[in-house]
Design a protein around this motif. Structure first.
Motif, PDB file in Angstrom:
ATOM      1  N   CYS A 189       0.942  -1.205   0.080  1.00 25.53           N
ATOM      2  CA  CYS A 189       0.249   0.023  -0.049  1.00 25.53           C
ATOM      3  C   CYS A 189       0.932   1.280  -0.012  1.00 25.53           C
ATOM      4  O   CYS A 189       1.880   1.295   0.738  1.00 25.53           O
ATOM      5  CB  CYS A 189      -1.013   0.073   1.353  1.00 25.53           C
ATOM      6  N   VAL A 190       0.507   2.297  -0.783  1.00 22.41           N
ATOM      7  CA  VAL A 190       1.210   3.421  -0.899  1.00 22.41           C
ATOM      8  C   VAL A 190       0.936   4.357   0.182  1.00 22.41           C
ATOM      9  O   VAL A 190       1.579   5.529   0.427  1.00 22.41           O
ATOM     10  CB  VAL A 190       1.117   3.860  -2.242  1.00 22.41           C
ATOM     11  N   GLY A 191      -0.270   4.065   0.872  1.00 24.04           N
ATOM     12  CA  GLY A 191      -0.786   4.927   2.037  1.00 24.04           C
ATOM     13  C   GLY A 191      -0.102   4.507   3.414  1.00 24.04           C
ATOM     14  O   GLY A 191       0.271   5.514   4.035  1.00 24.04           O
ATOM     15  N   CYS A 192      -0.157   3.503   3.523  1.00 25.68           N
ATOM     16  CA  CYS A 192       0.490   3.017   4.818  1.00 25.68           C
ATOM     17  C   CYS A 192       1.429   1.827   4.958  1.00 25.68           C
ATOM     18  O   CYS A 192       1.984   1.298   5.874  1.00 25.68           O
ATOM     19  CB  CYS A 192      -0.693   2.350   5.979  1.00 25.68           C
ATOM     20  N   ALA A 202      -6.707  -3.062   3.157  1.00 28.78           N
ATOM     21  CA  ALA A 202      -7.710  -3.177   4.094  1.00 28.78           C
ATOM     22  C   ALA A 202      -7.279  -2.793   5.346  1.00 28.78           C
ATOM     23  O   ALA A 202      -7.940  -2.801   6.155  1.00 28.78           O
ATOM     24  CB  ALA A 202      -7.772  -5.012   4.175  1.00 28.78           C
ATOM     25  N   ALA A 203      -6.073  -2.117   5.611  1.00 27.52           N
ATOM     26  CA  ALA A 203      -5.778  -1.413   6.622  1.00 27.52           C
ATOM     27  C   ALA A 203      -6.081   0.046   6.645  1.00 27.52           C
ATOM     28  O   ALA A 203      -6.567   0.521   7.644  1.00 27.52           O
ATOM     29  CB  ALA A 203      -4.381  -1.461   6.810  1.00 27.52           C
ATOM     30  N   CYS A 204      -6.022   0.778   5.586  1.00 28.76           N
ATOM     31  CA  CYS A 204      -6.225   2.182   5.621  1.00 28.76           C
ATOM     32  C   CYS A 204      -7.356   2.723   4.550  1.00 28.76           C
ATOM     33  O   CYS A 204      -7.707   3.717   4.645  1.00 28.76           O
ATOM     34  CB  CYS A 204      -4.993   3.045   5.295  1.00 28.76           C
ATOM     35  N   GLY A 258      -0.535  12.734  -9.072  1.00 31.78           N
ATOM     36  CA  GLY A 258       0.706  12.830  -8.366  1.00 31.78           C
ATOM     37  C   GLY A 258       1.222  11.334  -8.366  1.00 31.78           C
ATOM     38  O   GLY A 258       0.509  10.417  -8.770  1.00 31.78           O
ATOM     39  N   PRO A 259       2.419  10.947  -7.705  1.00 28.51           N
ATOM     40  CA  PRO A 259       2.972   9.755  -7.611  1.00 28.51           C
ATOM     41  C   PRO A 259       2.228   9.050  -6.859  1.00 28.51           C
ATOM     42  O   PRO A 259       1.771   9.268  -6.025  1.00 28.51           O
ATOM     43  CB  PRO A 259       4.478   9.820  -7.084  1.00 28.51           C
ATOM     44  N   GLY A 260       2.517   7.387  -7.334  1.00 31.02           N
ATOM     45  CA  GLY A 260       1.888   6.560  -6.369  1.00 31.02           C
ATOM     46  C   GLY A 260       0.390   6.094  -6.812  1.00 31.02           C
ATOM     47  O   GLY A 260      -0.056   5.089  -6.068  1.00 31.02           O
ATOM     48  N   HIS A 261      -0.148   6.562  -7.947  1.00 31.33           N
ATOM     49  CA  HIS A 261      -1.365   6.197  -8.665  1.00 31.33           C
ATOM     50  C   HIS A 261      -1.242   5.808 -10.001  1.00 31.33           C
ATOM     51  O   HIS A 261      -0.276   6.221 -10.659  1.00 31.33           O
ATOM     52  CB  HIS A 261      -2.169   7.509  -8.407  1.00 31.33           C
TER      53      HIS A 261
END
Length: 290
Positions: free
Chosen positions: A98-101, A113-115, A287-290
């Motif tokens: 996951c790029v978020g968490c 499933a976490a964030c 932006g990056p990560g998508h």
């Protein structure tokens, strides 16, 4: 696991059977629990760890070696010993992150499933291994939930047992239309959806018009902005934009227009190009990560 891996919505426990709530955080609990599963607060109880609790499905072993209890998939703390729990969804070496968490994700998850962050697009097609960045389109199989390129998925009809019973009673077929990768289609034994033969007026698109007027499609100015191309409002979240893109791009897949005239196939190819360009532009803007 705090969010649905299929749609990204946040998951919450609901109090059931008149169970108590935690005084510290208000989370629903159970009279047999020793600690709050949500915040870890102690209830000053010393109940023996159990496998089940009414209203809760306790399916996973507690991570603490000293605890013999079981926990449920939404519990960040063990309700028996209060040890912190961490959902470990995948042991695959090439599982996406996951790029978020930075949680490790199952390849079949569309969202973390976490964030709840949208899962990153895999680098390669799960079926054939082709780079997805170079594919004309990609989609998630509705059976195995893996991402595959446009050459490896198609639309199929599935007649389920319940549908067979309805068909026997009503005399009309009850089927589901599914977007499946080729291995799943073979496993389920489904039938590909065949496009009906176009009317004669459409098959004559190859012939030159009798007058000098341009075809209507040629005279109509295409949408200019990427939002208009994908049929979404400016500022729409990227996850919704992606769903709109995938829904549109499958309509112009080569298999869908193979029975049409060459001009209609050319129009489909041009529309595919415009959709890919619009999606690429909006992804870069996010932006990056998508």
């Amino acid at each position: 696991m705090q969010c649905c891996p299929d749609c990204g919505i946040g998951m919450e426990w609901e109090a059931e059977h008149g169970n108590p709530a935690c005084d510290a955080c208000g989370a629903p609990s159970h009279a047999a629990f020793n600690f709050c599963w949500d915040c870890g607060a102690s209830f000053e109880e010393d109940n023996e760890a159990g496998d089940t609790a009414e209203g809760y499905a306790l399916d996973f072993d507690c991570h603490s070696r000293k605890c013999q209890g079981r926990v449920a998939w939404l519990m960040p703390y063990c309700p028996w010993c209060a040890s912190a729990q961490r959902w470990q969804p995948s042991d695959e070496t090439d599982a996406p992150v996951c790029v978020g968490c930075e949680a490790k994700l199952e390849p079949s998850w569309a969202f973390c499933a976490a964030c709840g962050e949208e899962a990153p697009l895999p680098e390669d097609c799960f079926t054939c291994g082709a780079p997805l960045e170079q594919a004309d389109c990609a989609a998630r199989c509705e059976h195995c939930r893996r991402m595959v390129c446009g050459e490896c998925f198609g639309d199929y009809t599935l007649l389920e047992p319940s549908a067979r019973q309805r068909e026997a009673k009503s005399g009309s077929p009850g089927v589901r239309e599914l977007l499946l990768c080729s291995p799943c289609a073979e496993e389920l034994g489904v039938s590909p959806i065949r496009e009906e033969e176009p009317p004669a007026s459409e098959t004559q698109e190859d012939e030159a018009p009798e007058n000098d007027e341009e075809p209507v499609a040629a005279r109509t100015a295409p949408p200019s902005s990427p939002w208009e191309v994908l049929g979404v409002a400016p500022g729409t979240p990227l996850a919704e934009v992606k769903r709109a893109y995938l829904a549109l791009i499958t309509q112009y897949h080569p298999d869908k227009v193979a029975q049409l005239g060459s001009k209609l196939q050319a129009l489909a190819a041009e529309e595919t190009r415009r959709l890919n360009q619009a999606w690429s532009e909006l992804r870069q803007r996010s932006g990056p990560g998508h």
